[in-house]
Enzyme design. Structure first.
Site: not given
Ligand SMILES: *Cc1c(COP(=O)(O)O)cnc(C)c1O
Length: 393
Positions: A53, A105, A177, A202
């Protein structure tokens, strides 16, 4: 160690954090399926690892790799992007305040408003393309300015150098982000941000086969506090997924080049199409954030949003009429996807909030993949004709 911080991005993507195993020469970092590690004496772990962990060698390789790509010193990898958002927000205490972009998001908006507001953390959602709006939302209790650029799904562009300066002037940290841009196209730490967040699900993974998140920082104290929450709460990335993301980063640069090339061409097609009302793509000169994007990004990414003149009914017809563009949530994989944000990815944001952010119900979002452009173009344009014909019938 083949990794040298002076190497170019493409080289670091393949080598940072990874070198052939000394025991057997394995070129790829093994998947260390182990929860615990042998110790030479009580509290004297042999190789620096005690429990998975806290840390695991496959995850360490990925954390080193991602940190190198973002130009940061420290990386931390999580079981999802939202687990990373959770770690960032759990550092806050009741009474603390966050200024956040109003077109985040959908899941980030949800965890802020549905989970953390209950614990007494306050959020102000502002149009982050408007620096005065960020500035006037700052309060003495503001601890975090939370940004996302290009944003989702309207691809609006926040001036990161200017916005992080506002955060710092108010005594807050700037969190960015960077999921849509990837470190290949944009490196927020170099523009002043304190912390970069990724949904690796992504573009970093790139093959729509794993869910993961990452944080990167240059600040050792921030790294310590985030690692404390990761270890205390859990939510760390497992070794198999770490391996998949390490495989993903190796081709990030070549994939992104093709994503950008295809998206640039399709955005121009859409802008010229009579059935298309508005196109949101930061690479278009008509995009209000184009000049800033040109300055802070290497290229404009693979995401496009647009509105058809037929509104939501036309959007629904279009989204069910493409063959190569699969109707699905998510983005950033090699395959092209299409979706209708108001009923899918952004359904968790109330309509009133969506409209305030300029997100109309008829908006369509594309994640442009790396298939051949001619095939994507034919698929999309045929489906648009069908949607337009039905709307006019
Ligand atoms: C998908 C996404 C998230 C969340 O990520 P997960 O891996 O689905 O938990 C956060 N920010 C953006 C811009 C995203 O496209």
């Amino acid at each position: 160690m083949k990794h040298d911080p002076k190497h170019q991005f493409e080289t670091r993507a393949i080598h940072a954090g990874q070198s052939p195993a000394p025991e057997n020469g394995a070129v790829m970092t093994p998947v260390f399926f182990t929860s615990t590690y042998a110790q030479d004496a009580p509290a004297k772990p042999r190789g620096g690892y005690e429990y998975s962990r806290t840390s695991n060698p496959t995850r360490t390789a990925l954390e080193t790799n991602i940190a190198s790509l973002e130009g940061g010193r420290f990386g931390l990898c999580f079981a999802s992007g939202l687990a990373a958002v959770n770690a960032v927000t759990q550092r806050l205490s009741p009474g603390d305040h966050v200024v956040a972009a109003n077109d985040l998001y959908g899941g980030t908006f949800r965890i802020f408003t549905k989970v953390f507001e209950r614990f007494g953390i306050d959020f102000a959602f502002v149009n982050a393309t408007d620096l005065d709006a960020i500035r006037s939302a700052m309060r003495p209790e503001t601890k975090v300015v939370y940004l996302e650029t290009p944003s989702n799904p309207l691809l609006s562009i926040c001036d990161l150098a200017a916005a992080t300066e506002i955060a710092h002037a108010g005594g807050a940290i700037a969190v960015v982000d960077n999921t849509f841009a990837t470190p290949y196209l944009q490196r927020p730490l170099e523009l002043g941000a304190d912390l970069v967040l990724h949904s690796m699900t992504k573009y970093i993974g790139g093959h729509s086969d794993a869910v993961g998140g990452a944080l990167v920082t240059n600040d050792e104290a921030l790294r310590e506090s985030l690692a404390f929450y990761q270890n205390s709460v859990g939510g760390q990335l497992g070794p198999m997924d770490s391996f998949l993301f390490l495989r993903g980063t190796k081709t990030l640069a070549v994939r992104m080049d093709r994503h950008c090339e295809n998206a640039r061409a399709l955005a121009a097609d859409l802008e010229a199409h009579p059935a298309v009302e508005r196109v949101f793509y930061p690479g278009l000169a008509s995009h209000p954030g184009h000049e800033i994007a040109k300055r802070q990004m290497k290229d404009f990414g693979g995401m496009i949003s647009f509105e058809l003149s037929g509104g939501l009914p036309a959007a629904n017809t279009l989204a069910t009429s493409t063959n190569l563009f699969t109707l699905a949530e998510s983005l950033g994989g090699v395959e092209s996807l299409i979706e209708v944000p108001c009923s899918m990815t952004h359904a968790s944001i109330p309509r009133e909030e969506r409209e305030k952010a300029g997100l109309r119900d008829g908006l369509v979002r594309l994640s442009v993949g790396i298939e051949h452009l001619a095939d994507l173009r034919a698929d999309l344009l045929t489906a648009i004709e069908k949607a337009a014909a039905k709307a006019n019938a």
